[in-house]
Design an enzyme around this catalytic site. Sequence first.
Site, PDB file in Angstrom:
ATOM      1  N   HIS A   1      29.599  -8.200  14.209  1.00  0.00           N
ATOM      2  CA  HIS A   1      28.872  -6.937  14.251  1.00  0.00           C
ATOM      3  C   HIS A   1      29.191  -6.139  12.988  1.00  0.00           C
ATOM      4  O   HIS A   1      30.293  -6.218  12.458  1.00  0.00           O
ATOM      5  CB  HIS A   1      29.286  -6.148  15.497  1.00  0.00           C
ATOM      6  CG  HIS A   1      28.397  -4.992  15.799  1.00  0.00           C
ATOM      7  ND1 HIS A   1      28.491  -3.791  15.120  1.00  0.00           N
ATOM      8  CD2 HIS A   1      27.387  -4.839  16.698  1.00  0.00           C
ATOM      9  CE1 HIS A   1      27.584  -2.958  15.590  1.00  0.00           C
ATOM     10  NE2 HIS A   1      26.895  -3.563  16.545  1.00  0.00           N
TER      11      HIS A   1
ATOM     12  N   GLU B   1      29.924  -3.215  12.514  1.00  0.00           N
ATOM     13  CA  GLU B   1      31.084  -2.335  12.645  1.00  0.00           C
ATOM     14  C   GLU B   1      32.385  -3.103  12.472  1.00  0.00           C
ATOM     15  O   GLU B   1      33.378  -2.553  11.991  1.00  0.00           O
ATOM     16  CB  GLU B   1      31.035  -1.604  13.987  1.00  0.00           C
ATOM     17  CG  GLU B   1      29.901  -0.585  14.038  1.00  0.00           C
ATOM     18  CD  GLU B   1      29.400  -0.252  15.421  1.00  0.00           C
ATOM     19  OE1 GLU B   1      28.409   0.483  15.508  1.00  0.00           O
ATOM     20  OE2 GLU B   1      29.981  -0.746  16.416  1.00  0.00           O
TER      21      GLU B   1
ATOM     22  N   SER C   1      18.940   1.101  17.683  1.00  0.00           N
ATOM     23  CA  SER C   1      18.204   2.212  18.291  1.00  0.00           C
ATOM     24  C   SER C   1      17.087   1.742  19.223  1.00  0.00           C
ATOM     25  O   SER C   1      16.005   2.328  19.266  1.00  0.00           O
ATOM     26  CB  SER C   1      17.637   3.140  17.202  1.00  0.00           C
ATOM     27  OG  SER C   1      18.686   3.747  16.457  1.00  0.00           O
TER      28      SER C   1
END
Length: 249
Positions: A93, A95, A209
């Site tokens: 990911h 992050e 999103s």
Amino acid sequence: MRRKLAAGNWKMNGTSASLPELQSLATSYPSASVDVLICPPATLLHRAADVAKDTAITVGGQDCHAAESGAHTGDISAQMLLDAGATAVILGHSERREDHGEQNEDVRAKARVAMDAGLKAIICVGESLEQREAANTLDIIGGQMSGSIPDQSTGENLIVAYEPIWAIGTGKVPTLDEIGEVHDFIRARLERRFGEGVGRSVRLLYGGSVKPSNAGDIFAVSNVDGALVGGASLKSQDFSGVIDALQKS
């Protein structure tokens, strides 16, 4: 025929007080025409697996170490995730790549051990806003795929999630044409590397999103087999909207 997947990534959110949301989701989906996966923090994984037992919901981890065991304080192995009830694990990911400096070769090593343990590896790829604006998106995605996806990958043990970094948690979403371009590119790359059979059987998720209001349009895009959802997966009602949209697609 690829079975569609709605995957929820709770990230560093959730305590015991969050389990009723999962219970509500599990009660709403004793069965489903799509796969539903929740990846809670590791502290909740075993309890989440108990809550989801005998429902359409499965649980997964958010990361694992590249070693099977050993002196790695604070880390979690793929075998530990499996033992806690996980069926899959999110790897690479953005992050993790940004916050922990993970490189493609790190992701590949983790994916290899996860697959060996019997987990599905959800490998994330995605470009930054600067890379998107410089028209480097496909080069970035191609490099991440080549470096992060192990040779042992099949349609059973690999899922690829396209998450443009600039769309994660920002409310910004690429155009449907932009999503389609990347997903078609990923599909073509998988077919070229692994052959048509495997390449066509790997599920491709979009993340960034995703919410009930835009999920239906996204799921209608070519080669989008589901979604990897962040914030909207924390509440049963919100995630149910995404799941329902996927079931209708």
